[in-house]
Write a protein that holds these residues in place. Sequence first.
Motif, PDB file in Angstrom:
ATOM      1  N   SER A 101       0.829  -1.212   0.000  1.00 20.67           N
ATOM      2  CA  SER A 101       0.000   0.000   0.000  1.00 20.67           C
ATOM      3  C   SER A 101       0.864   1.264   0.000  1.00 20.67           C
ATOM      4  O   SER A 101       0.348   2.372  -0.085  1.00 20.67           O
ATOM      5  CB  SER A 101      -0.950  -0.007   1.202  1.00 20.67           C
ATOM      6  OG  SER A 101      -0.205   0.134   2.395  1.00 20.67           O
ATOM      7  N   ASP A 118      -8.787  -8.651   1.039  1.00 21.39           N
ATOM      8  CA  ASP A 118      -9.627  -8.069  -0.023  1.00 21.39           C
ATOM      9  C   ASP A 118      -9.902  -6.609   0.303  1.00 21.39           C
ATOM     10  O   ASP A 118      -9.785  -5.734  -0.554  1.00 21.39           O
ATOM     11  CB  ASP A 118     -10.995  -8.770  -0.088  1.00 21.39           C
ATOM     12  CG  ASP A 118     -10.941 -10.083  -0.852  1.00 21.39           C
ATOM     13  OD1 ASP A 118      -9.866 -10.430  -1.357  1.00 21.39           O
ATOM     14  OD2 ASP A 118     -11.990 -10.755  -0.933  1.00 21.39           O
ATOM     15  N   ALA A 119     -10.275  -6.369   1.559  1.00 24.30           N
ATOM     16  CA  ALA A 119     -10.632  -5.008   1.964  1.00 24.30           C
ATOM     17  C   ALA A 119      -9.404  -4.108   1.864  1.00 24.30           C
ATOM     18  O   ALA A 119      -9.468  -3.006   1.321  1.00 24.30           O
ATOM     19  CB  ALA A 119     -11.175  -5.023   3.388  1.00 24.30           C
ATOM     20  N   GLN A 120      -8.274  -4.608   2.353  1.00 24.11           N
ATOM     21  CA  GLN A 120      -7.034  -3.818   2.334  1.00 24.11           C
ATOM     22  C   GLN A 120      -6.597  -3.513   0.890  1.00 24.11           C
ATOM     23  O   GLN A 120      -6.241  -2.385   0.569  1.00 24.11           O
ATOM     24  CB  GLN A 120      -5.951  -4.618   3.054  1.00 24.11           C
ATOM     25  CG  GLN A 120      -4.756  -3.804   3.504  1.00 24.11           C
ATOM     26  CD  GLN A 120      -3.960  -4.550   4.584  1.00 24.11           C
ATOM     27  OE1 GLN A 120      -4.412  -4.717   5.702  1.00 24.11           O
ATOM     28  NE2 GLN A 120      -2.802  -5.028   4.219  1.00 24.11           N
ATOM     29  N   SER A 139      -8.450  -3.578  -1.860  1.00 28.70           N
ATOM     30  CA  SER A 139      -9.444  -2.833  -2.650  1.00 28.70           C
ATOM     31  C   SER A 139      -9.558  -1.379  -2.222  1.00 28.70           C
ATOM     32  O   SER A 139      -9.927  -0.519  -3.011  1.00 28.70           O
ATOM     33  CB  SER A 139     -10.826  -3.468  -2.518  1.00 28.70           C
ATOM     34  OG  SER A 139     -10.758  -4.830  -2.768  1.00 28.70           O
ATOM     35  N   ASN A 140      -9.264  -1.122  -0.960  1.00 24.27           N
ATOM     36  CA  ASN A 140      -9.505   0.231  -0.446  1.00 24.27           C
ATOM     37  C   ASN A 140      -8.287   1.134  -0.434  1.00 24.27           C
ATOM     38  O   ASN A 140      -8.404   2.308  -0.101  1.00 24.27           O
ATOM     39  CB  ASN A 140     -10.091   0.158   0.973  1.00 24.27           C
ATOM     40  CG  ASN A 140     -11.453  -0.503   0.961  1.00 24.27           C
ATOM     41  OD1 ASN A 140     -12.180  -0.376  -0.017  1.00 24.27           O
ATOM     42  ND2 ASN A 140     -11.786  -1.240   2.005  1.00 24.27           N
ATOM     43  N   ARG A 141      -7.105   0.602  -0.770  1.00 26.20           N
ATOM     44  CA  ARG A 141      -5.932   1.471  -0.747  1.00 26.20           C
ATOM     45  C   ARG A 141      -6.032   2.503  -1.868  1.00 26.20           C
ATOM     46  O   ARG A 141      -6.680   2.253  -2.899  1.00 26.20           O
ATOM     47  CB  ARG A 141      -4.652   0.643  -0.857  1.00 26.20           C
ATOM     48  CG  ARG A 141      -4.469   0.010  -2.204  1.00 26.20           C
ATOM     49  CD  ARG A 141      -3.220  -0.878  -2.210  1.00 26.20           C
ATOM     50  NE  ARG A 141      -3.086  -1.545  -3.485  1.00 26.20           N
ATOM     51  CZ  ARG A 141      -2.547  -2.736  -3.648  1.00 26.20           C
ATOM     52  NH1 ARG A 141      -2.093  -3.414  -2.613  1.00 26.20           N
ATOM     53  NH2 ARG A 141      -2.448  -3.274  -4.837  1.00 26.20           N
ATOM     54  N   SER A 142      -5.344   3.623  -1.685  1.00 32.03           N
ATOM     55  CA  SER A 142      -5.501   4.699  -2.673  1.00 32.03           C
ATOM     56  C   SER A 142      -4.638   4.454  -3.906  1.00 32.03           C
ATOM     57  O   SER A 142      -4.976   4.903  -4.997  1.00 32.03           O
ATOM     58  CB  SER A 142      -5.156   6.036  -2.032  1.00 32.03           C
ATOM     59  OG  SER A 142      -3.873   5.957  -1.479  1.00 32.03           O
ATOM     60  N   PRO A 197      -5.425   0.271  -6.433  1.00 34.29           N
ATOM     61  CA  PRO A 197      -6.335  -0.624  -5.711  1.00 34.29           C
ATOM     62  C   PRO A 197      -6.779  -1.792  -6.587  1.00 34.29           C
ATOM     63  O   PRO A 197      -6.763  -1.672  -7.824  1.00 34.29           O
ATOM     64  CB  PRO A 197      -7.530   0.282  -5.373  1.00 34.29           C
ATOM     65  CG  PRO A 197      -7.525   1.326  -6.417  1.00 34.29           C
ATOM     66  CD  PRO A 197      -6.073   1.559  -6.778  1.00 34.29           C
ATOM     67  N   GLN A 254      -9.191  -3.698  -8.454  1.00 33.17           N
ATOM     68  CA  GLN A 254     -10.536  -3.522  -9.018  1.00 33.17           C
ATOM     69  C   GLN A 254     -10.518  -3.945 -10.480  1.00 33.17           C
ATOM     70  O   GLN A 254      -9.465  -3.951 -11.123  1.00 33.17           O
ATOM     71  CB  GLN A 254     -10.994  -2.071  -8.892  1.00 33.17           C
ATOM     72  CG  GLN A 254     -10.051  -1.089  -9.558  1.00 33.17           C
ATOM     73  CD  GLN A 254     -10.488   0.357  -9.314  1.00 33.17           C
ATOM     74  OE1 GLN A 254     -11.030   0.700  -8.284  1.00 33.17           O
ATOM     75  NE2 GLN A 254     -10.246   1.191 -10.309  1.00 33.17           N
TER      76      GLN A 254
END
Length: 224
Positions: free
Chosen positions: A102, A179-181, A183-186, A189, A191
């Motif tokens: 990240s 998955d959350a980590q 997908s949510n990084r700036s 990510p 996707q």
Amino acid sequence: MHTHNIPVIAIDGPSASGKGTVAQLVANTLGFHYLDSGALYRLVALKTMQTHTDITDITKLAEIARNLAVVFENNKIFLEDNDATNAIRTEECGILASKLASYPPVREALTARQRAFCQIPGLVADGRDMGSVIFPNAPLKIFLTASAGVRAQRRYKQLNEKGINANIADLLRDIEKRDAQDSNRSVAPLQQGTDARLLDTTTLSITQAKETVLAWYTEICANK
Ligand code: CDP
């Protein structure tokens, strides 16, 4: 050499989706090179653990990424001449890899190294940002996924085969967390890009997934 003429199949997707296995089989079938980009992040994590580096010291972490002495050889991965093939597969290493991934300077430090895998006759690359960042001109981009439950079972089987202990409930929890980590990084990510084809393998065998990728590639080559 102009690498933009060399075909790249970019396969991105979440943790334990089976994208590595599929990517490797496709590469073998086509006689292409194979890049397991996640292994590079895992190697940075392993080296970070081995050297007890402070995981908030981003400059040091980027330095580790830039100077990583790694060799990929016959399905084995060597870090400074030591076989790290299994050591990088632990959940601990995966979780730390996801954390380090990240940090933009760590990602930048690995960019050129990843692009260097693009050599004739072609490359199959798997990861999270192969199609979006590393090989944006790839003629075929795939987002390969499966339900979290199925991915936990696949990871369980993979670890078991390597003799690493695990239980499905813990693995499912790790997968959902990762998955959350991811997908949510700036930065970069996880996707599905608008130019990537979705390959949901929840009910597909590895062979069926491989055949789908090969059929898509054939289709693209025919339409060129
Ligand atoms: O095996 P698994 O799919 O769980 O993970 P991996 O592909 O070995 O990657 C380990 C971690 O590295 C992932 O959780 C991502 O955070 C990170 N990664 C990344 O950020 N970008 C990539 N191209 C590949 C991996």
